[in-house]
Design a protein around this motif. Sequence first.
Motif, PDB file in Angstrom:
ATOM      1  N   LYS A 110       7.326   7.518   5.928  1.00  0.00           N
ATOM      2  CA  LYS A 110       7.065   7.149   4.537  1.00  0.00           C
ATOM      3  C   LYS A 110       6.703   5.678   4.389  1.00  0.00           C
ATOM      4  CE  LYS A 110       8.041  11.279   3.044  1.00  0.00           C
ATOM      5  NZ  LYS A 110       6.930  12.204   2.710  1.00  0.00           N
ATOM      6  N   GLY A 111       6.717   4.942   5.490  1.00  0.00           N
ATOM      7  CA  GLY A 111       6.318   3.539   5.444  1.00  0.00           C
ATOM      8  C   GLY A 111       7.453   2.547   5.495  1.00  0.00           C
ATOM      9  N   CYS A 112       8.690   3.006   5.710  1.00  0.00           N
ATOM     10  CA  CYS A 112       9.823   2.075   5.814  1.00  0.00           C
ATOM     11  C   CYS A 112       9.691   1.232   7.069  1.00  0.00           C
ATOM     12  CB  CYS A 112      11.141   2.843   5.844  1.00  0.00           C
ATOM     13  SG  CYS A 112      11.506   3.741   4.328  1.00  0.00           S
ATOM     14  N   THR A 113      10.199   0.048   7.019  1.00  0.00           N
ATOM     15  CA  THR A 113      10.176  -0.857   8.171  1.00  0.00           C
ATOM     16  C   THR A 113      11.455  -0.727   8.981  1.00  0.00           C
ATOM     17  OG1 THR A 113      11.196  -2.679   6.948  1.00  0.00           O
ATOM     18  CG2 THR A 113       8.781  -2.511   6.870  1.00  0.00           C
ATOM     19  N   VAL A 114      11.455  -1.324  10.152  1.00  0.00           N
ATOM     20  CA  VAL A 114      12.662  -1.364  10.981  1.00  0.00           C
ATOM     21  C   VAL A 114      13.797  -2.025  10.213  1.00  0.00           C
ATOM     22  CG1 VAL A 114      13.697  -2.519  12.970  1.00  0.00           C
ATOM     23  CG2 VAL A 114      11.583  -1.247  13.249  1.00  0.00           C
ATOM     24  N   GLY A 115      13.495  -3.134   9.556  1.00  0.00           N
ATOM     25  CA  GLY A 115      14.534  -3.863   8.830  1.00  0.00           C
ATOM     26  C   GLY A 115      15.133  -3.054   7.703  1.00  0.00           C
ATOM     27  N   GLU A 116      14.305  -2.325   6.966  1.00  0.00           N
ATOM     28  CA  GLU A 116      14.800  -1.518   5.849  1.00  0.00           C
ATOM     29  C   GLU A 116      15.630  -0.343   6.333  1.00  0.00           C
ATOM     30  OE1 GLU A 116      11.116  -2.347   2.717  1.00  0.00           O
ATOM     31  OE2 GLU A 116      10.943  -0.791   4.260  1.00  0.00           O
ATOM     32  N   THR A 117      15.182   0.295   7.397  1.00  0.00           N
ATOM     33  CA  THR A 117      15.928   1.432   7.936  1.00  0.00           C
ATOM     34  C   THR A 117      17.264   0.980   8.492  1.00  0.00           C
ATOM     35  OG1 THR A 117      13.781   2.368   8.559  1.00  0.00           O
ATOM     36  CG2 THR A 117      15.731   3.430   9.457  1.00  0.00           C
ATOM     37  N   GLU A 151       0.794  -1.224   0.000  1.00  0.00           N
ATOM     38  CA  GLU A 151       0.000   0.000   0.000  1.00  0.00           C
ATOM     39  C   GLU A 151       0.833   1.284   0.000  1.00  0.00           C
ATOM     40  OE1 GLU A 151      -3.884  -1.776   2.443  1.00  0.00           O
ATOM     41  OE2 GLU A 151      -2.381  -0.543   3.474  1.00  0.00           O
ATOM     42  N   ARG A 152       2.122   1.184   0.122  1.00  0.00           N
ATOM     43  CA  ARG A 152       2.943   2.379   0.267  1.00  0.00           C
ATOM     44  C   ARG A 152       3.466   2.872  -1.080  1.00  0.00           C
ATOM     45  NH1 ARG A 152       8.253  -0.453   3.172  1.00  0.00           N
ATOM     46  NH2 ARG A 152       9.034  -1.456   1.263  1.00  0.00           N
ATOM     47  N   ASP A 153       4.009   4.077  -1.066  1.00  0.00           N
ATOM     48  CA  ASP A 153       4.605   4.681  -2.254  1.00  0.00           C
ATOM     49  C   ASP A 153       6.085   4.274  -2.286  1.00  0.00           C
ATOM     50  OD1 ASP A 153       5.879   6.418  -4.079  1.00  0.00           O
ATOM     51  OD2 ASP A 153       4.316   7.927  -3.810  1.00  0.00           O
ATOM     52  N   GLU A 154       6.433   3.346  -3.150  1.00  0.00           N
ATOM     53  CA  GLU A 154       7.786   2.790  -3.164  1.00  0.00           C
ATOM     54  C   GLU A 154       8.844   3.840  -3.520  1.00  0.00           C
ATOM     55  OE1 GLU A 154       8.946  -0.063  -2.153  1.00  0.00           O
ATOM     56  OE2 GLU A 154       6.948  -0.767  -1.577  1.00  0.00           O
ATOM     57  N   MET A 155       8.460   4.814  -4.326  1.00  0.00           N
ATOM     58  CA  MET A 155       9.433   5.860  -4.685  1.00  0.00           C
ATOM     59  C   MET A 155       9.791   6.697  -3.455  1.00  0.00           C
ATOM     60  SD  MET A 155       9.303   8.668  -7.766  1.00  0.00           S
ATOM     61  CE  MET A 155       9.420   7.338  -8.982  1.00  0.00           C
ATOM     62  N   LYS A 156       8.780   7.023  -2.638  1.00  0.00           N
ATOM     63  CA  LYS A 156       9.043   7.786  -1.416  1.00  0.00           C
ATOM     64  C   LYS A 156       9.868   6.956  -0.428  1.00  0.00           C
ATOM     65  CE  LYS A 156       4.996  10.806  -1.641  1.00  0.00           C
ATOM     66  NZ  LYS A 156       3.722  11.202  -0.981  1.00  0.00           N
ATOM     67  N   VAL A 157       9.620   5.673  -0.372  1.00  0.00           N
ATOM     68  CA  VAL A 157      10.403   4.784   0.492  1.00  0.00           C
ATOM     69  C   VAL A 157      11.858   4.792   0.059  1.00  0.00           C
ATOM     70  CG1 VAL A 157      10.814   2.355   1.083  1.00  0.00           C
ATOM     71  CG2 VAL A 157       8.502   3.290   1.185  1.00  0.00           C
ATOM     72  N   ARG A 158      12.067   4.606  -1.265  1.00  0.00           N
ATOM     73  CA  ARG A 158      13.432   4.562  -1.795  1.00  0.00           C
ATOM     74  C   ARG A 158      14.166   5.876  -1.557  1.00  0.00           C
ATOM     75  NH1 ARG A 158      13.500   4.554  -7.998  1.00  0.00           N
ATOM     76  NH2 ARG A 158      13.189   6.774  -7.508  1.00  0.00           N
ATOM     77  N   ASP A 159      13.480   7.000  -1.812  1.00  0.00           N
ATOM     78  CA  ASP A 159      14.127   8.313  -1.635  1.00  0.00           C
ATOM     79  C   ASP A 159      14.474   8.583  -0.176  1.00  0.00           C
ATOM     80  OD1 ASP A 159      13.882   8.731  -4.330  1.00  0.00           O
ATOM     81  OD2 ASP A 159      12.139  10.056  -4.189  1.00  0.00           O
ATOM     82  N   SER A 160      13.592   8.198   0.733  1.00  0.00           N
ATOM     83  CA  SER A 160      13.862   8.440   2.155  1.00  0.00           C
ATOM     84  C   SER A 160      15.045   7.613   2.633  1.00  0.00           C
ATOM     85  CB  SER A 160      12.616   8.142   2.991  1.00  0.00           C
ATOM     86  OG  SER A 160      12.286   6.766   2.959  1.00  0.00           O
TER      87      SER A 160
END
Length: 553
Positions: free
Chosen positions: A529-536, A495-504
Amino acid sequence: MVTQDRIKDWESKLLTPWISKRKERKTRFLTPSNIEVKALYTPLDVKGEYEERIGFPGEYPYTRGIYPNMYRGRIWTIRQYAGFGSAEDTNSRFRKLLEAGQTGLSMALDLPTQLGLDPDNELAFTEVGVVGVSMFHWKEMDLVTSGIPLNKVSTSMTINATAMELLSMYVATAESRGVNLNEIDGTVQNDILKEYIARKNFIYPPEPSMRYAVDIIEYSYKNVPKWHPISISGYHIREAGADAVLEVAFTLADGIEYVRKTVERGIPVDDFAPTLSFFFAGYTNLFEEVAKFRAARRMWAKIMRDMFNAKKQDSLTLKFHTQTGGAELTAQQPEINIIRTTIQALAAALGGTQSLHVNSYDEAVALPSEKAAKIAIRVQQIVAYESGVTETADPMGGSYFVEWLTDEIEERAWKIIERIEGMGGMMKAIERGFPQAEIAESAYRLQKRIEEGETVKVGINMSYEPDWIGTTEIFRVRPEVRERVLNRLKKYKSERDEMKVRDSLNSLRKMAEKDNVNIFPYVLNAIKKGCTVGETSRALREVWGEYKEPVVF
């Protein structure tokens, strides 16, 4: 007036003849910290002037407490550590604990969350929700606190290597509900030094980890003023095998390192020091524990005044949470752990704690059952409202034995701190393996005393009953929890905006590469922006790397 001659007269005429006919139980009486205890203490054992060493509650050196009337105004925060399975499971337990009388939340996070791994990571699979709640996305924080007003209850999170991500989730949740950040109150542990020393749930090398910890301190005092951005923890040091003296010395040495690093950033000490908090263990040797708390409070006041030139009263006062000793609990005859934890809670109250968790009697066997957790709250309430220890400030103050023991613990702890400072501070001491080796030696000594029967452990080396039939209810996390968590993680990502996730995440990597940038706003942005703990955490791993502990033995 008591004199040495009067004491010698008493010993020769009364004590020695009495012992000659009635043998004492031991040749030497030792506290768990190997401090020898005499048969009698008198005014001659109390050192220094009253106002210099003991003083009044609410005044330097704060030996007798940080507030003038202590618990006559309000008792400590009743804060039971809880968390398991999914967010809704933990929310249900939180609500029941609050209904039972808990006054503050204390959130346990599962190992994947603590180590920056999402629940769909292959390394996380068997640990999802097992020893704490799985907390991988900010909407999970919203769910775990559902129906709980964030501006009316304080929340403590036992989280370290991913503390910034978890606090960011809490901030995002508060903002989504329209709660002003000036109103939210709580704590993230954020004590990475004790992870290297004792607990071992670290991710990054020491230098970037310290930067990460100080970034949280700086961001919090500026933007979330009621929040405690660090809980400098002696609890895990003690649970790893340290005695009371080592617990005090290593905890305060860690505190010195955090203050030093924050001041080196150019932040005035009185701006952030009032937000610092501490976390100690409460063990069963009542008098040693009371003396330990009093010594730590006095020492911290001296450290902040003399080493860092702090001026504000709130900068000098050691504010601490206590948890009763998990390592003191026995799986054998678990119900008798209620007695142990009651004594430990009493020690914390007599020692002047600001917040308290009482372990449930079944925690040596499993996660606490609902019944056991409720009994633990009742222990706190009985100590607070029935024992009488809250009626006056520092009721143990003036005890010749307690004052002597407070001085003795302080003197021994200062010697250890001076040794650490001589190495260049705690980070350098950790690199040399000094605190790790001292804890290992202490743990060996304590266990040896138990195995040889010198230290009594009821149910283990005294009154052992292999056929004891208990009524302990074993609590287990339901296996379907993992699937529920994984399905929600998949839904969030879809459901998230992957471009915003990638940019953040790209912005976070770039800022992490710079030494003079506080990364908290970039972690917070990624979380929003919807990033997870693992991604951050993975983004920071890519810049900082992972720490592999050297072998020191």
